[in-house]
Each structure stands twice: as C-alpha cells, then as structure tokens.
Enzyme design. Structure first.
Site, PDB file in Angstrom:
ATOM      1  N   ASP A 189      41.165  48.084  44.160  1.00  0.00           N
ATOM      2  CA  ASP A 189      40.985  47.550  42.767  1.00  0.00           C
ATOM      3  C   ASP A 189      39.828  47.023  42.554  1.00  0.00           C
ATOM      4  O   ASP A 189      39.145  47.083  41.380  1.00  0.00           O
ATOM      5  CB  ASP A 189      42.367  46.771  42.272  1.00  0.00           C
ATOM      6  CG  ASP A 189      42.098  46.212  40.920  1.00  0.00           C
ATOM      7  OD1 ASP A 189      42.245  46.570  40.162  1.00  0.00           O
ATOM      8  OD2 ASP A 189      41.977  44.819  40.920  1.00  0.00           O
ATOM      9  N   LYS A 244      47.492  44.165  42.312  1.00  0.00           N
ATOM     10  CA  LYS A 244      47.193  42.709  43.096  1.00  0.00           C
ATOM     11  C   LYS A 244      48.465  41.828  43.107  1.00  0.00           C
ATOM     12  O   LYS A 244      48.736  41.223  44.216  1.00  0.00           O
ATOM     13  CB  LYS A 244      46.241  41.900  42.121  1.00  0.00           C
ATOM     14  CG  LYS A 244      44.769  42.687  42.528  1.00  0.00           C
ATOM     15  CD  LYS A 244      43.937  41.905  41.499  1.00  0.00           C
ATOM     16  CE  LYS A 244      43.973  42.338  40.137  1.00  0.00           C
ATOM     17  NZ  LYS A 244      42.849  42.266  39.270  1.00  0.00           N
ATOM     18  N   HIS A 304      51.667  35.695  35.983  1.00  0.00           N
ATOM     19  CA  HIS A 304      50.286  36.376  35.924  1.00  0.00           C
ATOM     20  C   HIS A 304      50.009  36.296  34.541  1.00  0.00           C
ATOM     21  O   HIS A 304      50.974  36.673  33.576  1.00  0.00           O
ATOM     22  CB  HIS A 304      50.113  37.568  36.302  1.00  0.00           C
ATOM     23  CG  HIS A 304      48.671  38.258  36.084  1.00  0.00           C
ATOM     24  ND1 HIS A 304      47.711  38.156  36.718  1.00  0.00           N
ATOM     25  CD2 HIS A 304      48.282  39.052  35.163  1.00  0.00           C
ATOM     26  CE1 HIS A 304      46.565  38.747  36.410  1.00  0.00           C
ATOM     27  NE2 HIS A 304      46.842  39.049  35.216  1.00  0.00           N
ATOM     28  N   SER A 361      45.795  47.701  37.902  1.00  0.00           N
ATOM     29  CA  SER A 361      44.937  46.951  38.401  1.00  0.00           C
ATOM     30  C   SER A 361      45.665  45.564  38.725  1.00  0.00           C
ATOM     31  O   SER A 361      45.531  44.850  39.542  1.00  0.00           O
ATOM     32  CB  SER A 361      43.780  46.436  37.610  1.00  0.00           C
ATOM     33  OG  SER A 361      43.056  45.544  37.664  1.00  0.00           O
ATOM     34  N   ARG A 411      34.663  49.977  36.283  1.00  0.00           N
ATOM     35  CA  ARG A 411      35.383  49.946  34.954  1.00  0.00           C
ATOM     36  C   ARG A 411      34.455  49.085  34.018  1.00  0.00           C
ATOM     37  O   ARG A 411      34.257  49.316  32.964  1.00  0.00           O
ATOM     38  CB  ARG A 411      36.818  49.762  35.046  1.00  0.00           C
ATOM     39  CG  ARG A 411      37.734  50.765  35.551  1.00  0.00           C
ATOM     40  CD  ARG A 411      38.712  50.365  35.822  1.00  0.00           C
ATOM     41  NE  ARG A 411      39.693  49.705  34.675  1.00  0.00           N
ATOM     42  CZ  ARG A 411      40.443  48.654  34.556  1.00  0.00           C
ATOM     43  NH1 ARG A 411      41.086  48.210  35.696  1.00  0.00           N
ATOM     44  NH2 ARG A 411      40.845  48.311  33.400  1.00  0.00           N
TER      45      ARG A 411
HETATM   46  N1  URA Z   1      43.063  41.948  34.812  1.00  0.00           N
HETATM   47  C1  URA Z   1      42.713  42.638  35.691  1.00  0.00           C
HETATM   48  O1  URA Z   1      43.063  42.234  36.976  1.00  0.00           O
HETATM   49  N2  URA Z   1      42.736  43.882  35.680  1.00  0.00           N
HETATM   50  C2  URA Z   1      42.365  44.447  34.585  1.00  0.00           C
HETATM   51  O2  URA Z   1      42.016  46.037  34.590  1.00  0.00           O
HETATM   52  C3  URA Z   1      42.511  43.812  33.168  1.00  0.00           C
HETATM   53  C4  URA Z   1      42.581  42.554  33.407  1.00  0.00           C
END
Ligand code: URA
Length: 442
Positions: free
Chosen positions: A161, A187, A82, A183, A168
């Site tokens: 999320d 995932k 990621h 967050s 947000r």
């Molecule tokens: N990427 C994400 O998946 N979540 C965030 O809060 C910021 C960047």
C-alpha cells in the site's frame, strides 16, 4: 501470468481473479513490476472499478505484503478506529482515552496530515517528547501494559500500500473507491485489531464530497471487514464545516484537553461520545448503544478519560506538564480575532478552505516530509446555523508572520457565507453502516 495481461484485463473491464491480484501485489512489493505498469493498472482500476470480491482480494494481498500483527495473544479484543480524514478532526485524542477508560484496549496506528486534511501524529507531536515511532515490540508491550497505544504505522505494515499510494498520489489515481477502501482496510487488518470503527467523512472538507460516494466507500469497507473476519462498522459523518472549533496541531490538542476536562465545543464532544459508544459496542463492553454512551459519558465526566490521556502521554515520552498546563503548548507569535463583516445566519464555513488556509499558515504539508509549524492555525467561533451580528468574533487566526496572517484572514472571510434567512445547523452524522446492512443487501 504477466503484468501486462492483468492491466489489459482490467482495462477491458473484466474481473481479476485472486491469483492475478496476488501476483500483481507481489510484483508491487518486490519492485519486479515497474512503476509505469503499476500506474497504468491503477488508472484502469480507477476507470473501470472493482467488485467487492476483487477489492477484498486486493486488501488481503496488500495486508499480507508485510507483517500482519496478531493482537489476540496480547489482549482479549482490541478495537481500532479510522477516520477517512478531515479538518479539525482530533477525535482520536479524546475517544481513545474514553474507550480505554471503559476497559476496552485500543491499539491504534495513525497517519500524518496531507493536504487540507490533518493527521493525528502531527497533532500529538506538538506535545514535546511525544513519540509516534514506536517499534512493533513497543506497540505490543504498551497495548498489553496500558491497554492503549497510539503510534505511526511502521514500514513493515502493508508495504504494497505504501508503494501504491505514493504512485497514486502522483498519477491522479487517489479518488478510486476500491483503491481507497483497500488502502485503508489493508493497513487496519495488518495492524491487527479484531474490531474496527470507520468514520467516513462526507462534505466539502472530505475525500468524499457526496453522501452517495461516502456510503459506497463505507459499505465497501464494512464488506471487506466482514469478509476478512474483522467486525467493522462505519459512521457517515459531516465534514462540510470543521469539526469542533480548532484547526491546527497544538490548537487541536488544547481543544481535546478541554474536552477531556468536560468542556470543549458541543459538536466535537458529541461526535466523540457517539464514536466511543460504537467502539464500546464493537468491543462488547455494553449491551446497547444507550448503555455504551452512558459509560463513555461517565468516563469523560469522572475524569478517568483525562487520566488515561495523561498516562498515554507519559508512556510515550511526552511532557505531561504541557498537557496539565496547556499554556505551555507551542504558541504562535501573532493572533488576530476577526469580527463578522455583516449580520446574518451562517450558511457555509467551507471546511476545505479552512483546511487549505491552515496549510498555508504552516500547520499542514503540501507534500510528504514537509516540515510543519505546530503552533499556527485557526479557531472558528461560530458554526453553520448560528445567528451572528456584525462585529462579533467570527474566527481567530494564529500565525507566524503578518503576511501569512493577512492572507489567511482574506481567505477565511471568503470561506464564510451568510444568509438573511435562518439556516438549519448541519447534522453531525448521516448514518451508520453495519455488517447487517451489507448482509441484507447481498
Ligand atoms: N487514506 C488512505 O490510507 N488511503 C487512501 O487511499 C486514501 C486515504
């Protein structure tokens, strides 16, 4: 227990229990807690922070708000990667085939670009036919069959999320380190990989602008990984200038293809090899980082990674002829090579400005769901530290109209700064954070 009690507790800087966090996340997911309370709570978290334990509890509660994939029955060990987002970051397109070519399965769910930061799904969709909306069954089937899959996140993964992030985004509560960490990691955990490589970007074109904040985010995510039984390691990498040369979807796919053929910009190739080597170590495919890197290099040089990329495109419905003959990729009607306005050493190529300019050209979106133009973008020809003579090509703009092209040229010229004195090239990486680093600190 009530939502308002939890908001008040966080407002007063107290630590929430796991039960309270789980209650709140259940309320977000079901919609029982209204948006205004979720927003107030997110602001309290932004202002007062969260402990590593609270952040882990939040992460796990969000991960379990929907389906959590279990890949252990599909492949012995799957790795994921990621990136926290940047400009010109097409790393996944090269790293996933390298790692898969070395026999390590990669099950990857990627995102779309938002704002100045690009997204892997948008890049892949510049290949006609490429499907980024595989179902859960297809995801598992491709992972098993090809040892490699790259798709968008399904709505059933970490829905809490999805809801929290949307709030947000419009309440000024994105830049909270615990909220970002939970967050991202919720995932990753829901997507099922047993080992995760995090590429935490730092600099002008990143969420985290300072090394301190990037290190804090990286440490927190590695700690969450460790506490939730996922082997996790984080690279801290530079995002002051674009990664590689190309910024824009089809242009980046072309650069990834060049790199898979053994060419490509030096910084990008090196970044990919380092990331791939760390993934191979996580997946226990090598005994040392040097050995892992040699394997990654061999996969690239031998053409095996290129073969795996083509297989990925074919398996997901993409037109393989387009990647075999990249001139078939979408092309912008206007192209202008812009010369350096002066001689000197390049001191700054402001990645954020380059990213914002690519959005203005149409390569990115201002808000979710905006259409994008796969053909447009920018190719920088020089990197920070290079000596440039006046009149030499500095960058090329690919645009859909003269008006957009002129605006981009002006903005990009301002994004380049020159120095009369020699300038040190920027490092590619600032460090690596492992579980051992976290344990030593605890
Ligand atoms: N990427 C994400 O998946 N979540 C965030 O809060 C910021 C960047």
């Amino acid at each position: 227990m009530s939502a308002v009690d939890i908001i008040v507790k966080k407002r007063d800087g107290l630590e929430l229990t796991r039960e309270e966090i789980e209650f709140f996340v259940r309320g977000i997911t079901s919609g029982e807690i209204p948006d205004y309370q979720v927003s107030a709570w997110a602001m309290a978290v932004l202002l007062n922070g969260m402990s590593a334990q609270e952040t882990t509890d939040l992460t796990l509660a969000m991960a379990h708000s929907g389906t959590v994939l279990d890949l252990s029955g599909v492949v012995p060990l799957a790795v994921d990667k990621h990136s926290t987002g940047g400009v010109g970051d097409k790393t996944t397109l090269v790293v996933e085939p390298i790692v898969a070519a070395c026999g390590l399965p990669v099950g990857k769910m990627s995102g779309r670009g938002l704002g100045f930061s690009g997204g892997t799904l948008d890049k892949l969709e510049s290949i006609p036919g490429f499907r980024t909306n595989l179902s859960r069954e297809e995801f598992l089937d491709h992972l098993k069959r090809y040892g490699m899959v790259l798709t968008g996140q399904t709505g059933e993964l970490a829905p809490a999320d999805g809801k929290l992030y949307a709030l947000r985004d419009v309440t000024g509560t994105v830049p909270s380190i615990p909220l970002i960490a939970s967050s991202i990691m919720s995932k990753k955990i829901a997507a099922g990989a047993q080992a995760i490589l995090l590429d935490v970007k730092v600099g002008l074109g990143a969420f985290m602008q300072t090394l301190d904040s990037a290190s804090e985010l990286a440490r927190l995510m590695v700690a969450i990984g460790q506490r939730s039984g996922r082997q996790t390691i984080a690279l801290l990498s530079d995002m002051n200038q674009p990664l590689g040369n190309a910024v824009g979807n089809a242009l980046e796919v072309r650069e990834a293809i060049d790199t898979l053929h053994g060419g490509g910009p030096e910084d990008f190739r090196e970044h990919c090899l380092v990331a791939a080597a760390h993934m191979l170590m996580l997946g226990r495919k090598a005994g040392s980082l040097d050995e892992a890197r040699a394997k990654a290099e061999e996969a690239l040089v031998s053409g095996q990674a290129w073969g795996r990329f083509k297989q990925l495109v074919q398996a997901q419905g993409g037109d393989v002829r387009v990647v075999e003959e990249p001139d078939r990729l979408p092309e912008a009607p206007l192209k202008e090579i812009v010369p350096a306005p002066q001689s000197g050493y390049l001191a700054v190529i402001n990645a954020r400005e380059v990213g914002e300019t690519s959005v203005q050209l149409g390569a990115g979106r201002v808000k979710k769901g905006d259409p994008i133009d796969p053909a447009v973008g920018i190719v920088v020809h020089r990197k920070v530290g290079d000596r440039v003579e006046q009149g030499q090509p500095l960058f090329t703009v690919h645009a859909s109209s003269q008006e957009k092209l002129d605006a981009a040229v002006e903005r990009l010229l301002a994004a380049h700064q020159f120095s009369a004195e020699p300038v040190e090239p920027l490092p590619l990486f600032y460090g690596v954070i492992t579980e051992q680093d976290i344990l030593q600190k605890e």
